[in-house]
Design a protein around this motif. Structure first.
Motif, PDB file in Angstrom:
ATOM      1  N   LYS A   1       0.827  -1.207   0.000  1.00  0.00           N
ATOM      2  CA  LYS A   1       0.000   0.000   0.000  1.00  0.00           C
ATOM      3  C   LYS A   1       0.861   1.257   0.000  1.00  0.00           C
ATOM      4  N   ARG A   2       2.055   1.138   0.567  1.00  0.00           N
ATOM      5  CA  ARG A   2       2.948   2.305   0.616  1.00  0.00           C
ATOM      6  C   ARG A   2       3.785   2.453  -0.655  1.00  0.00           C
ATOM      7  N   MET A   3       3.682   1.475  -1.547  1.00  0.00           N
ATOM      8  CA  MET A   3       4.473   1.532  -2.779  1.00  0.00           C
ATOM      9  C   MET A   3       3.846   2.502  -3.777  1.00  0.00           C
ATOM     10  N   THR A   4       4.584   3.489  -4.165  1.00  0.00           N
ATOM     11  CA  THR A   4       4.147   4.361  -5.248  1.00  0.00           C
ATOM     12  C   THR A   4       4.196   3.576  -6.556  1.00  0.00           C
ATOM     13  N   GLY A   5       3.126   3.672  -7.337  1.00  0.00           N
ATOM     14  CA  GLY A   5       3.141   3.055  -8.658  1.00  0.00           C
ATOM     15  C   GLY A   5       2.910   1.557  -8.682  1.00  0.00           C
ATOM     16  N   PHE A   6       2.395   0.993  -7.587  1.00  0.00           N
ATOM     17  CA  PHE A   6       2.098  -0.449  -7.588  1.00  0.00           C
ATOM     18  C   PHE A   6       0.625  -0.667  -7.896  1.00  0.00           C
ATOM     19  N   ILE A   7       0.344  -1.516  -8.889  1.00  0.00           N
ATOM     20  CA  ILE A   7      -1.030  -1.827  -9.300  1.00  0.00           C
ATOM     21  C   ILE A   7      -1.227  -3.327  -9.118  1.00  0.00           C
ATOM     22  N   ASN A   8      -2.126  -3.696  -8.209  1.00  0.00           N
ATOM     23  CA  ASN A   8      -2.263  -5.097  -7.807  1.00  0.00           C
ATOM     24  C   ASN A   8      -3.214  -5.889  -8.690  1.00  0.00           C
ATOM     25  N   PHE A   9      -4.091  -5.199  -9.448  1.00  0.00           N
ATOM     26  CA  PHE A   9      -5.081  -5.889 -10.274  1.00  0.00           C
ATOM     27  C   PHE A   9      -5.409  -4.979 -11.445  1.00  0.00           C
TER      28      PHE A   9
ATOM     29  N   GLY B   1      -5.255   3.760 -16.042  1.00  0.00           N
ATOM     30  CA  GLY B   1      -5.388   5.093 -16.635  1.00  0.00           C
ATOM     31  C   GLY B   1      -4.401   6.121 -16.128  1.00  0.00           C
ATOM     32  N   ASP B   2      -3.877   5.927 -14.908  1.00  0.00           N
ATOM     33  CA  ASP B   2      -2.987   6.935 -14.323  1.00  0.00           C
ATOM     34  C   ASP B   2      -1.513   6.710 -14.639  1.00  0.00           C
ATOM     35  N   ILE B   3      -1.195   5.668 -15.376  1.00  0.00           N
ATOM     36  CA  ILE B   3       0.214   5.429 -15.734  1.00  0.00           C
ATOM     37  C   ILE B   3       0.673   6.495 -16.726  1.00  0.00           C
ATOM     38  N   SER B   4       1.749   7.140 -16.393  1.00  0.00           N
ATOM     39  CA  SER B   4       2.213   8.292 -17.179  1.00  0.00           C
ATOM     40  C   SER B   4       2.811   7.864 -18.517  1.00  0.00           C
ATOM     41  N   PRO B   5       2.563   8.633 -19.566  1.00  0.00           N
ATOM     42  CA  PRO B   5       3.268   8.392 -20.830  1.00  0.00           C
ATOM     43  C   PRO B   5       4.780   8.503 -20.629  1.00  0.00           C
ATOM     44  N   HIS B   6       5.526   7.739 -21.428  1.00  0.00           N
ATOM     45  CA  HIS B   6       6.998   7.791 -21.438  1.00  0.00           C
ATOM     46  C   HIS B   6       7.626   7.267 -20.146  1.00  0.00           C
TER      47      HIS B   6
ATOM     48  N   ILE C   1      15.568   0.807 -13.267  1.00  0.00           N
ATOM     49  CA  ILE C   1      14.616   1.511 -12.418  1.00  0.00           C
ATOM     50  C   ILE C   1      13.341   1.765 -13.217  1.00  0.00           C
ATOM     51  N   VAL C   2      12.204   1.387 -12.645  1.00  0.00           N
ATOM     52  CA  VAL C   2      10.914   1.607 -13.300  1.00  0.00           C
ATOM     53  C   VAL C   2      10.000   2.360 -12.346  1.00  0.00           C
ATOM     54  N   GLN C   3       9.046   3.064 -12.929  1.00  0.00           N
ATOM     55  CA  GLN C   3       8.140   3.877 -12.102  1.00  0.00           C
ATOM     56  C   GLN C   3       6.903   3.097 -11.645  1.00  0.00           C
TER      57      GLN C   3
END
Length: 613
Positions: free
Chosen positions: A198-206, A215-220, A495-497
């Protein structure tokens, strides 16, 4: 009569039935129930309540109609059919199979669409159509109510059950349910995120629904995706085609991707094996080996249960793969493989064939099982080469590709293996090994994506968006200082976002999961299944009898409740979402309800039809 969350649903009914989870399996369960009611002659008033997480009744989350059209099936159109071979039928109900319905709605000849793969949303429209037709053919004594609610618990109450939901508990508190069918899908096994996650920025579990979750994943940006199965493909296409990118077909049949500029810079998929699923065309029902030959080698009746998978079953599966491989290879060279009861005679034919054709590739179970076995960290180039190889083989089809013929054999074997596996057919070590390893292997080989989607993934590799450098044996850790995810192998890192979990939760470890099944377990209504043959394997499956009814914590079978579909995984095998016949516990559940009504009405106590339960 069909109602939606009306204020009158709390009134007492002689028989109140709930179906929890109303995707395809819930739809099939309702059809079976209505058919038995209509043909029984009973006039008992019956209230049926349908519960679904969303308003897509009949289609469920997997086939919801608001999905983008690029999310397509891996199941050919001709395989989809609401109708069942089982009796009884709902009187006067006539519903077209999917190809007929699609032909009418799209104004296309059936011959042109039967082997194609539809979008999941289109299949959802068909399932919704089937539900609406069922609602039009309700028996006069049935009242149907739909609820957009997620059921989180079931409590015993008097002579029935009270349901609790995460949305509106008070609405259900005065309804006493007598019979329940539970058909919830994989979402029921989704674990809540750990506090660290839950504290991870940019983690999508499903990832579903994709438009909301991604939808919130940034371009580039740079994105790591855990899992390389069908959900990975959906995710990759959502981040590219779903953002305005276009795939154009070239004269050679390959696809070229034209970016929109809104895509991630890089997508790094990774998994334990690093292997893609084997793609397929719509001719997946061609039988390379006759059912008689398969049964002569793998006959459930001749196998003593429980058995060892690797000692008893796997050698027979390898033989069938071998036969399919060389049946096609010899046919392509103007020859015929003569089948013998003595397998060594078949091997002699193969050996003589290769003496005449030394340059043709020999059958290798090791290569089929893991072509990357000798490469702990295969390069992007080698990975991409293997993708191209699989696409080439899939384009040849089952009649011309020995490899495709071999792996397709599992689709023929699967229903037979279900008879062997189900209800403790494997000993404890074997079931654990199969569930943890061979289940994924055969799924990768036989139930891969449509050829079109495999070509799209390859096109994304060619333009550098999908990078397979970290595909095998990688780990992804979160660094709190930089608020970034780090994808690692021993000699490289990236490194990935964003980190996306593209694995599908399975029915393992319900004691560690939140929601309905864990609450039922804690309440003693269900118990965990344990395989104690030659060891101890307790994966967390729901313990069921042969009709899909659960064992309570005290070991009693509860015939008021039945499970159907995904919740029966591990007790049964391969509960295909759209299959009407595989592990059909809804039929016995519906029949038992009518039998109980008749027994009570015919009892010496002369129970009235409005006092049955």
């Amino acid at each position: 009569m069909v109602e939606q969350n009306t204020t009158t649903i709390g009134k007492e009914s002689p028989l109140t039935i709930g179906i929890i989870g109303f995707g395809p399996k819930g739809l099939y369960g309702l059809e079976q129930l209505l058919a038995h009611i209509a043909n029984s002659g009973t006039t008992t008033p019956i209230a049926i309540h349908l519960f679904n997480r969303t308003g897509y009744f009949g289609s469920g989350d997997i086939y919801r109609q608001d999905q983008p059209k690029y999310l397509i099936m891996n199941y050919a159109n001709h395989k989809i059919n609401f109708n069942t071979i089982n009796e009884p039928k709902v009187p006067h109900l006539v519903i077209d199979n999917y190809v007929q319905w699609l032909s009418i709605n799209q104004e296309k000849p059936k011959s042109k669409i039967c082997n194609l793969f539809s979008s999941r949303a289109t299949v959802g429209k068909y399932l919704s159509h089937c539900f609406n037709e069922l609602c039009r053919h309700l028996p006069n004594n049935v009242k149907l109510t739909t609820h957009v609610q997620t059921i989180t618990n079931i409590h015993r109450y008097k002579n029935g059950y009270i349901l609790k939901s995460s949305e509106n508990e008070s609405q259900l508190s005065n309804i006493n349910f007598h019979k329940l069918l539970i058909t919830t899908g994989h979402y029921s096994y989704q674990t809540g995120m750990a506090s660290q996650q839950k504290r991870m920025t940019g983690f999508i579990n499903f990832v579903y629904p994709v438009h909301k979750q991604l939808g919130d994943i940034s371009p580039h940006s740079k994105v790591a995706i855990k899992g390389m199965g069908l959900t990975f493909i959906d995710t990759a296409l959502s981040l590219t085609e779903g953002r305005g990118g276009v795939f154009n077909e070239l004269p050679n049949g390959c696809l070229k991707y034209i970016p929109s500029g809104k895509e991630p810079q890089k997508i790094y998929p990774f998994s334990r094996t690093g292997l893609p699923m084997v793609p397929r065309k719509g001719d997946q029902d061609i039988l390379v080996i006759s059912p008689e030959v398969i049964k002569s080698i793998l006959n459930p009746g001749s196998i003593i249960r429980p058995c060892s998978f690797e000692e008893t079953i796997l050698p027979k599966i390898k033989q069938l793969f071998h036969i399919a491989y060389y049946t096609t290879m010899l046919n392509e060279n103007g020859l015929e493989l003569v089948l013998e009861e003595d397998f060594s005679k078949i091997e002699e034919q193969v050996e003589n064939f290769h003496l005449q054709h030394p340059n043709l590739p020999k059958f290798s179970w090791e290569y089929i099982e893991n072509p990357f076995n000798n490469f702990p960290y295969p390069t992007h180039e080698y990975n991409s080469y293997y993708h191209r190889h699989l696409i080439k083989e899939a384009e040849l089809g089952l009649k011309k590709s020995p490899l495709m013929s071999a792996v397709s054999t599992w689709r023929q074997i699967s229903p037979i293996f279900n008879q062997i596996y189900s209800f403790g057919g494997l000993d404890a070590p074997s079931q654990q090994l199969f569930d943890s390893y061979y289940f994924g292997l055969f799924n990768r080989l036989a139930y891969g994506p449509p050829l079109l989607n495999a070509k799209k993934i390859l096109a994304l590799q060619k333009v550098g968006i999908i990078d397979l450098t970290f595909a095998k044996n990688s780990k992804c850790n979160f660094e709190t200082d930089s608020q970034s995810h780090v994808l690692k192998q021993p000699h490289k890192k990236e490194i990935v976002q964003y980190l996306i979990n593209a694995t599908i939760p399975r029915a393992i470890g319900i004691k560690n999961q939140k929601g309905l099944f864990n609450n039922m377990l804690e309440g003693g209504i269900i118990r965990n299944y344990t395989n104690n043959t030659n060891g101890c394997y307790s994966p967390g499956y729901i313990d069921l009898d042969i009709q899909g009814s659960p064992y309570s914590k005290d070991g009693e079978v509860n015939k008021d409740i039945a499970f159907y579909g995904t919740p029966t995984e591990g007790i049964t095998f391969d509960n295909d979402t759209l299959s009407r016949e595989r592990n059909n516990f809804a039929a016995s559940w519906a029949k038992n309800i009518i039998t109980e009504i008749k027994l009570k009405q015919d009892s010496p106590k002369k129970i009235k039809t409005n006092e049955v339960f």
